[in-house]
Design an enzyme around this catalytic site. Structure first.
Site, mmCIF file in Angstrom:
data_model
loop_
_atom_site.group_PDB
_atom_site.id
_atom_site.type_symbol
_atom_site.label_atom_id
_atom_site.label_comp_id
_atom_site.label_asym_id
_atom_site.label_seq_id
_atom_site.Cartn_x
_atom_site.Cartn_y
_atom_site.Cartn_z
ATOM 1 N N GLN A 78 0.835 -1.199 0.000
ATOM 2 C CA GLN A 78 0.000 0.000 0.000
ATOM 3 C C GLN A 78 0.872 1.252 0.000
ATOM 4 O O GLN A 78 1.275 1.745 1.056
ATOM 5 C CB GLN A 78 -0.953 0.004 1.194
ATOM 6 C CG GLN A 78 -1.902 1.165 1.133
ATOM 7 C CD GLN A 78 -3.210 0.876 1.804
ATOM 8 O OE1 GLN A 78 -3.400 -0.145 2.428
ATOM 9 N NE2 GLN A 78 -4.130 1.804 1.674
ATOM 10 N N PHE A 79 1.132 1.781 -1.191
ATOM 11 C CA PHE A 79 1.988 2.958 -1.314
ATOM 12 C C PHE A 79 1.356 4.182 -0.665
ATOM 13 O O PHE A 79 2.058 5.111 -0.268
ATOM 14 C CB PHE A 79 2.337 3.238 -2.780
ATOM 15 C CG PHE A 79 1.203 3.815 -3.588
ATOM 16 C CD1 PHE A 79 1.071 5.182 -3.734
ATOM 17 C CD2 PHE A 79 0.283 2.986 -4.213
ATOM 18 C CE1 PHE A 79 0.038 5.721 -4.479
ATOM 19 C CE2 PHE A 79 -0.755 3.503 -4.965
ATOM 20 C CZ PHE A 79 -0.881 4.882 -5.096
ATOM 21 N N THR A 80 0.043 4.200 -0.503
ATOM 22 C CA THR A 80 -0.626 5.371 0.070
ATOM 23 C C THR A 80 -0.277 5.596 1.537
ATOM 24 O O THR A 80 -0.584 6.658 2.081
ATOM 25 C CB THR A 80 -2.158 5.275 -0.094
ATOM 26 O OG1 THR A 80 -2.631 4.121 0.585
ATOM 27 C CG2 THR A 80 -2.554 5.214 -1.561
#
Length: 148
Positions: A78-80
């Site tokens: 999850q890059f967010t």
């Protein structure tokens, strides 16, 4: 490296309508990777995750790890998690690693968690639009950042 760790009684990930992975009692982990992350970060955070004593013992005291209970892990990239939100209303993801660095680090994280847990872990699919479902137990949610 940043992880959001949730103690769950069940969790699953679906991609384009197809169930990719599901677990019962264990941990759902959302993992974010930044350019400054190294193999040492992977080793440290994996060890911390599998030995984190957040499951209840016989006295209802959180004294037992996912490894101790034989629980499962569902790991989702999850890059967010590295969203910068200080300026404006549109998050910036500049701190999050691009796929050419993040994918190999994510794959190393999978291998390290399997070594530390002593069994297969379950995953989503890097870069896919995933639908993640969970039943958070407690709720217990812990955030760990290897740089803090």
């Amino acid at each position: 490296m940043r992880a959001v760790i949730q103690r769950v009684t069940e969790a699953s990930v679906t991609i384009t309508g197809t169930l990719k992975s599901s677990i019962k009692t264990g941990l759902l982990i959302l993992i974010g990777i930044e350019d400054a992350d190294t193999d040492e970060d992977i080793i440290w955070i994996s060890n911390k995750i599998v030995n984190l004593r957040i499951f209840d013992d016989a006295n209802k005291v959180p004294n037992i790890s996912v490894k101790d209970i034989g629980g499962d892990i569902l790991l989702i990239s999850q890059f967010t998690l590295f969203a910068a939100t200080k300026k404006g209303n549109r998050p910036s993801y500049l701190k999050a690693s691009k796929p050419d660095l993040a994918v190999p680090m994510y794959e190393k994280m999978i291998v390290q968690l399997e070594l530390d847990l002593g069994k297969k872990i379950f995953t989503g699919e890097f870069g896919a639009n995933m639908k993640v479902a969970l039943l958070n137990d407690g709720p217990v949610t812990i955030i760990i950042d290897t740089k803090e």
